[in-house]
Design an enzyme around this catalytic site. Structure first.
Site, PDB file in Angstrom:
ATOM      1  N   TYR A 161      35.588  45.302  44.120  1.00 45.49           N
ATOM      2  CA  TYR A 161      36.529  45.250  45.244  1.00 45.49           C
ATOM      3  C   TYR A 161      36.203  44.149  46.237  1.00 45.49           C
ATOM      4  CZ  TYR A 161      39.093  49.566  44.304  1.00 45.49           C
ATOM      5  OH  TYR A 161      39.914  50.517  43.771  1.00 45.49           O
ATOM      6  N   LYS A 166      28.211  52.199  33.325  1.00 48.54           N
ATOM      7  CA  LYS A 166      28.513  51.629  32.002  1.00 48.54           C
ATOM      8  C   LYS A 166      27.298  50.803  31.598  1.00 48.54           C
ATOM      9  CE  LYS A 166      31.376  50.900  28.562  1.00 48.54           C
ATOM     10  NZ  LYS A 166      31.794  51.974  27.633  1.00 48.54           N
ATOM     11  N   ASP A 191      33.235  56.141  30.325  1.00 54.62           N
ATOM     12  CA  ASP A 191      34.304  56.554  29.397  1.00 54.62           C
ATOM     13  C   ASP A 191      34.097  58.008  28.969  1.00 54.62           C
ATOM     14  OD1 ASP A 191      32.002  55.624  28.143  1.00 54.62           O
ATOM     15  OD2 ASP A 191      33.039  54.594  26.515  1.00 54.62           O
TER      16      ASP A 191
HETATM   17  C1  IPM Z   1      42.072  54.624  47.033  1.00 52.23           C
HETATM   18  C2  IPM Z   1      43.182  53.650  46.810  1.00 52.23           C
HETATM   19  C3  IPM Z   1      42.715  52.279  47.297  1.00 52.23           C
HETATM   20  C4  IPM Z   1      41.504  51.895  46.477  1.00 52.23           C
HETATM   21  C5  IPM Z   1      43.802  51.189  47.230  1.00 52.23           C
HETATM   22  C6  IPM Z   1      45.022  51.589  48.024  1.00 52.23           C
HETATM   23  C7  IPM Z   1      43.291  49.849  47.668  1.00 52.23           C
HETATM   24  O1  IPM Z   1      43.568  53.624  45.484  1.00 52.23           O
HETATM   25  O2  IPM Z   1      41.694  54.844  48.202  1.00 52.23           O
HETATM   26  O3  IPM Z   1      41.585  55.173  46.052  1.00 52.23           O
HETATM   27  O4  IPM Z   1      41.652  51.373  45.363  1.00 52.23           O
HETATM   28  O5  IPM Z   1      40.396  52.117  46.941  1.00 52.23           O
END
Ligand code: IPM
Ligand code: MG
Length: 360
Positions: free
Chosen positions: A146, A195, A227
């Site tokens: 992320y 993983k 998985d």
């Molecule tokens: C969550 C959501 C967010 C994430 C999105 C909206 C960016 O899916 O809080 O799980 O991926 O963390």
């Protein structure tokens, strides 16, 4: 006690469910003699419409100054909403990622449990669901894919997209400690999911988790490949207590776990840093298709408010009062449409809030 709470109503059903949660919190404040101060900030589409960006620096500063943040939901229909014509960094989700990083909310707690009253809504075979389950997914929230470097380049006339997945020992250690701490207060079991048969980041994850585990001889630790975990969640969810995992795996597994409960409208979550501060929000999304119809289930947000009372303010009795009110209203047969079953009494969002206030 004086509680300084920032609310993010957000988009879709967000404003409706946050309104009901505030109502319930006010009732708790009145009963137990607390003073709650609510300040709203804009985030997601609501902020884009006013400021052109999904989260302003001013909103971040307001959130930082509070004791805790209570959020509804953000985002709209990705196919039709004009917000999704904007570049990725200006879309609603970017606001959520920004506040997580700005407030250092690295620990995301997502409980997924089967409510006995709602067991009928569980999509699993009865022989599996009758065992019941109650797990907590501890998802790392400010690292991994992320927040790694990403770009799209052109190479030999071909587009190439690159996302990077990195974890430092320290990032793994601090989330592992949170996972083991909470397991101690639950059923003393941690399933660390990775993983490690493919990824270096997972091999480091496993090593650090094993190091942390040495300080918790009373907690059982096991390692599971992601998985396999996806499979086990539908095959035998009762085996899990705390699932400890990295950001992306946690995103996917927490959706799966919430879905097997059959009642995603009931599931709360908390995102914490290393202080008492936290951001609390329902596990579900903004459900733009039912926004403004007063039919959304506010219980997940209300239970998130209960988590806030417990984790940020140490008000366990007050949190339990909310949880008991929810149980009691369900026992009396009141249901919002998402958890409705035969013979029950269907109520709207506002009415559900009113019933909970009455219970409290
Ligand atoms: C969550 C959501 C967010 C994430 C999105 C909206 C960016 O899916 O809080 O799980 O991926 O963390
Ligand atoms: Mg998700």
């Amino acid at each position: 006690m004086k509680l300084n709470i920032v609310c993010i109503p957000g988009d879709g059903i967000g404003p409706e469910i946050v309104r009901e949660a505030k109502k319930v919190l006010e009732a708790v404040a009145k009963k137990y003699g607390h003073e709650m101060q609510f300040t709203d900030i804009l985030m997601g589409g609501a902020s884009i419409d006013v400021h052109g960006v999904p989260l302003t620096e001013e909103a971040i500063a307001t959130a930082k100054a509070a004791d805790a943040v209570l959020m509804g939901s953000i985002g709209g229909d990705t196919n039709t909403s004009p917000w999704y014509k904007l570049e990725p960094s200006l879309r609603p989700e970017a606001g959520l990622l920004k506040i997580r990083k700005a407030l250092n909310l690295f620990a995301n707690l997502r409980p997924a449990l089967l409510y006995p009253e709602l067991a009928g809504a569980c999509p699993l075979k009865e022989e599996i669901s009758q065992k019941g389950f109650d797990m907590l997914i501890m998802r790392e929230l400010t690292g991994g894919l992320y927040f790694g470097e990403r770009k799209t380049i052109e190479e030999n006339g071909m587009l190439k997209a690159i996302d990077t997945l990195t974890y430092t020992e320290e990032e793994i250690r601090r989330i592992a400690i949170k996972g083991f701490d909470i397991a101690r207060k639950r059923r003393q079991k941690v399933t660390s999911v990775d993983k490690a048969n493919v990824l270096d980041s997972s091999r480091l994850w496993r090593k650090v988790v094993n190091e942390v585990a040495k300080d918790y001889p009373d907690v059982t630790v096991e390692h599971m490949l992601v998985d396999n975990c996806a499979m086990q969640l539908v095959k035998d969810p009762a085996q899990f207590d705390v699932i400890l995992t990295e950001n992306m795996f946690g995103d996917i597994l927490s959706d799966e776990a919430s879905m097997v409960t059959g009642s995603i409208g009931m599931l709360a979550s908390a995102s914490l840093n290393d202080t008492k501060f936290g951001l609390y929000e329902p596990s579900h999304g903004s459900a733009p298709d039912i926004a403004g119809k007063d039919i959304a289930n506010p219980i997940a947000t209300i239970l998130s408010a209960a988590m806030m009372l417990k984790y940020t303010f140490d008000l366990d009795e007050e949190a339990t009062a909310i949880e008991n009110a929810v149980k009691s209203v369900l026992k009396k047969g009141y249901r919002t449409i998402d958890i409705m079953s035969e013979g029950c009494n269907q109520v709207g969002c506002t009415q559900m809030g009113d019933l909970l206030v009455e219970e409290i």
